[in-house]
Design a protein around this motif. Structure first.
Motif, short mmCIF file in Angstrom:
data_model
loop_
_atom_site.label_atom_id
_atom_site.label_comp_id
_atom_site.label_asym_id
_atom_site.label_seq_id
_atom_site.Cartn_x
_atom_site.Cartn_y
_atom_site.Cartn_z
N ALA A 109 -18.52 40.02 83.66
CA ALA A 109 -18.08 38.76 83.89
C ALA A 109 -18.08 37.69 82.67
N LEU A 110 -19.35 37.76 81.82
CA LEU A 110 -19.32 36.94 80.63
C LEU A 110 -18.49 37.59 79.53
N ALA A 111 -18.50 38.91 79.51
CA ALA A 111 -17.57 39.59 78.46
C ALA A 111 -16.17 38.97 78.72
N LEU A 112 -15.60 39.14 79.87
CA LEU A 112 -14.32 38.87 80.19
C LEU A 112 -14.02 37.15 80.25
N ALA A 113 -14.96 36.62 80.33
CA ALA A 113 -14.70 35.06 80.15
C ALA A 113 -14.68 34.54 78.86
N LEU A 114 -15.30 35.41 77.95
CA LEU A 114 -15.29 34.96 76.59
C LEU A 114 -13.88 35.47 76.00
N ALA A 124 -16.24 27.78 83.25
CA ALA A 124 -16.50 26.79 83.49
C ALA A 124 -17.90 26.42 82.54
N GLY A 125 -18.58 27.27 82.33
CA GLY A 125 -20.02 27.01 81.48
C GLY A 125 -19.47 26.98 80.02
N LEU A 126 -18.46 28.01 79.99
CA LEU A 126 -17.95 27.98 78.26
C LEU A 126 -17.20 26.70 77.99
N GLN A 127 -16.57 26.28 78.87
CA GLN A 127 -15.71 24.89 78.58
C GLN A 127 -16.62 23.63 78.34
N ALA A 156 -16.05 23.20 86.26
CA ALA A 156 -16.49 22.59 85.16
C ALA A 156 -16.74 21.26 85.16
N GLY A 157 -16.20 20.42 85.98
CA GLY A 157 -16.66 19.39 86.05
C GLY A 157 -18.04 18.91 86.62
N ALA A 158 -18.41 19.89 87.44
CA ALA A 158 -19.61 20.11 88.36
C ALA A 158 -20.79 20.38 87.29
N VAL A 159 -20.35 21.43 86.36
CA VAL A 159 -21.25 21.96 85.45
C VAL A 159 -21.86 21.04 84.41
N LYS A 160 -20.95 20.17 83.96
CA LYS A 160 -21.06 19.28 82.80
C LYS A 160 -22.33 18.42 83.08
N GLN A 161 -21.99 17.16 83.52
CA GLN A 161 -22.76 16.04 83.84
C GLN A 161 -23.91 15.94 82.65
#
Lengths: 281, 326
Positions: free
Chosen positions: B109-114, B202-205, A276-281
């Protein structure tokens, strides 16, 4: 959502957990099956089919697999190989990631472009020139060769992750340190590196997983020194030699899988934070 | 991720900011930057970049990989590969693998991540670990275990399906040319889903919770906020995830090698197993004698194909991104 009655909502939540547990069971089924089968008798294995639960527990499969296939030696080799790979990868990628994220120098953009391009090129066949190079360096049939070649494979991904991570760290920290008279090295080793714990764990875990599971590289570079083989290579020898001892093969799989799964379970909370840290920026 | 930032801007050598000190002086001032970059640069150049070019040199020779390459054949290797039906079959299988696996896996993966990203969910960490574990395990071990499971011992998957009448008779899943590739794709989805799950999480966060709260106040339902907030906010990360997923699928090797070795009758031969068989032998019917020249020519052609495809992919995804932004 808010219009649903509490009971209906509870029911939906129950269904969700049921689906997650059910899916998880299917997801882990091959491992449960391997674990169960590793404890079966040979007859039980053939009659049991997909049922993972052994009728009686044959713990001796483990000691037999361990001694027959020289697993203790393979185990030590794998630990040395994975540790070496993690150290080399972490040092090289954190340093590179730092200078690429935080300093400007002539040629930086060309280098970044080149690194990006290598991601897209097929690497599989390059084993022959790599083999040639290792031979010329007189490193063939050493654990060093395996560590170096394996680490080289993780350079791009690790560097990108560290680059992303270091860009998120507040520049003020470095400026303050510089004002206090900290040198380039002090800033990196005393400030930036200690701050990058989650990313060290992430990249280290990646390197450890790929090294532990690596099959082709340790096989090719230790071809004439079987005593340098790692677990995954050793397991394949084992299959060749004992093609009928399937329960021992299952025990071997569990011995190979268990340590890396445990390492992952212990370190995994860093994993997502790091990414997540790498994705943010 | 930074990968994308790099690819969006072509490398430029000319400084963009007006007067700067001379090049030599700037290089000297950055000496520690180069020193810190050096270990990574040396490893990458020696073991990744140099071998790519060295292999290109081999494409002009007929060479079994032992000693020095001697028998110069010019472009004959390229000609032979371009006319080889098995090569094009392998390209086809690789593309089928990628184009089935990537969409299915990304949606799952997206469904599970949500679901797993919901802070109110209990055991989220546990589920995350469970669904990631196949990633942690080696293709070699997975191959052995799955092969044993699919073998027709006792109450196997095959006999269960036969008993319940879904299929007639036992199916040799990996030995039947009609089912082998499908089975490999399924196992591939299972084996690497965890990566995309983690990337999506990670993206969702990175999406601020306030956005969802504001949307809720405005009367947005969960479906609306998914399409109006989640998807647009995930766009940048999503592009990287899609590109990485395709790169990974186009390089598939271990799984196919341990499950079928490219067989039966080349039904699951992917480009990397094809190249491997050319270079090291070992596949009945392909090359009796290992031929590094042919293998290098095949991988060079495939590399070209991948570069063209990747460029198209990045352009297309950027186009979509721009239209959305406008």
């Amino acid at each position: 959502m808010s219009t649903l009655s509490p009971r209906l909502r509870q029911g939906r939540r129950g269904l969700l957990y049921l689906a997650l547990f059910g899916g998880g069971l299917i997801w882990l089924y091959p491992f449960l099956w391997a674990l169960g089968s590793s404890l079966k008798s040979t007859d039980g294995f053939f009659s049991g089919g997909l049922n993972p639960i052994p009728s009686e527990f044959h713990w001796s499969n483990y000691s037999e697999a361990w001694t027959q296939a020289d697993f203790s030696r393979f185990f030590v080799n794998t630990v040395l190989f994975a540790t070496g790979t993690v150290i080399v990868t972490l040092l090289a990628t954190s340093m590179a990631g730092y200078v690429l994220a935080r300093t400007d120098f002539p040629g930086k953009k060309i280098w970044l472009g080149l690194v990006g391009v290598t991601l897209f090129l097929p690497h599989g066949y390059t084993i022959i020139p790599v083999f040639d190079l290792i031979q010329r360096l007189h490193l063939l049939n050493t654990l060093w060769s395996v560590v170096i070649v394996q680490s080289a494979g993780g350079m791009v991904f690790g560097t990108f992750l560290f680059m992303g991570y270091f860009t998120t760290i507040d520049r003020g920290l470095e400026d303050a340190a510089r004002v206090d008279g900290a040198s380039f090295h002090q800033i990196f080793w005393r400030i930036m590196l200690p701050l990058s714990g989650p990313m060290l764990a992430t990249v280290g875990l990646f390197a450890c997983i790929t090294a532990w599971n690596s099959f082709f590289i340790p096989l090719v570079f230790t071809l004439s020194r079987p005593e340098l083989h790692t677990l995954s290579v050793g397991m394949f020898n084992f299959i060749g030699q004992n093609s009928t001892a399937w329960t021992l093969v299952c025990a071997g799989s569990v011995i190979t899988l268990l340590p890396i799964v445990l390492i992952f379970v212990v370190l995994q909370r860093f994993f997502i934070n790091g990414l997540a840290g790498a994705v943010k920026q | 991720m930074s990968l994308l930032a790099t690819r969006q801007r072509p490398p430029r050598t000319a400084p963009t900011v007006a007067p700067r000190p001379g090049l030599w002086r700037r290089i000297r001032a950055a000496k520690w930057s180069y020193a810190y970059l050096a270990p990574m640069a040396v490893l990458l150049l020696a073991f990744v970049v140099y071998p790519i070019f060295a292999s290109f040199g081999y494409t002009f020779y007929r060479w079994n990989g032992i000693g020095e390459p001697g028998d110069y054949v010019g472009l004959a290797n390229f000609q032979q590969i371009l006319h080889d039906r098995i090569f094009w079959g392998a390209v086809g299988h690789t593309f089928v693998y990628a184009f089935v696996l990537v969409p299915v896996q990304l949606v799952l993966a997206l469904a599970l991540a949500l679901v797993l990203n919901n802070p109110k969910l209990k055991f989220a960490l546990f589920f995350r670990t469970v669904y990631f574990i196949p990633v942690v395990t080696s293709a070699a071990v997975v191959g052995v275990v799955i092969q044993l499971m699919l073998a027709n011992f006792g109450d196997s998957a095959g006999s269960l399906l036969a008993k319940t009448g879904v299929t007639d008779g036992q199916i040799d899943w990996l030995g039947d040319p009609h089912t082998a590739l499908a089975v490999i794709i399924l196992i591939g989805i299972w084996h690497t889903l965890g990566y995309n799950l983690v990337y999506f999480l990670a993206g969702l966060q990175t999406i601020p919770a306030e956005l969802y709260e504001a949307a809720k106040l405005d009367g947005c339902g969960p479906v609306q906020s998914f399409f109006r907030i989640t998807i647009p906010m995930l766009r940048q990360v999503g592009v990287v995830i899609v590109v990485l997923a395709f790169i990974g699928s186009f390089q598939v090797f271990d799984l196919v090698q341990v499950l079928t070795g490219g067989g039966p009758y080349f039904a699951t031969e992917v480009v990397n197993t094809y190249i491997y068989h050319l270079a090291f032998g070992g596949s009945p019917g392909s090359a009796a004698q290992p031929d590094v020249g042919l293998a290098s020519a095949a991988s060079f052609l495939y590399g070209l194909l991948l570069i063209v495809f990747s460029a198209l992919q990045v352009l297309a995804l950027r186009g979509i991104g721009r239209r959305r932004a406008a």
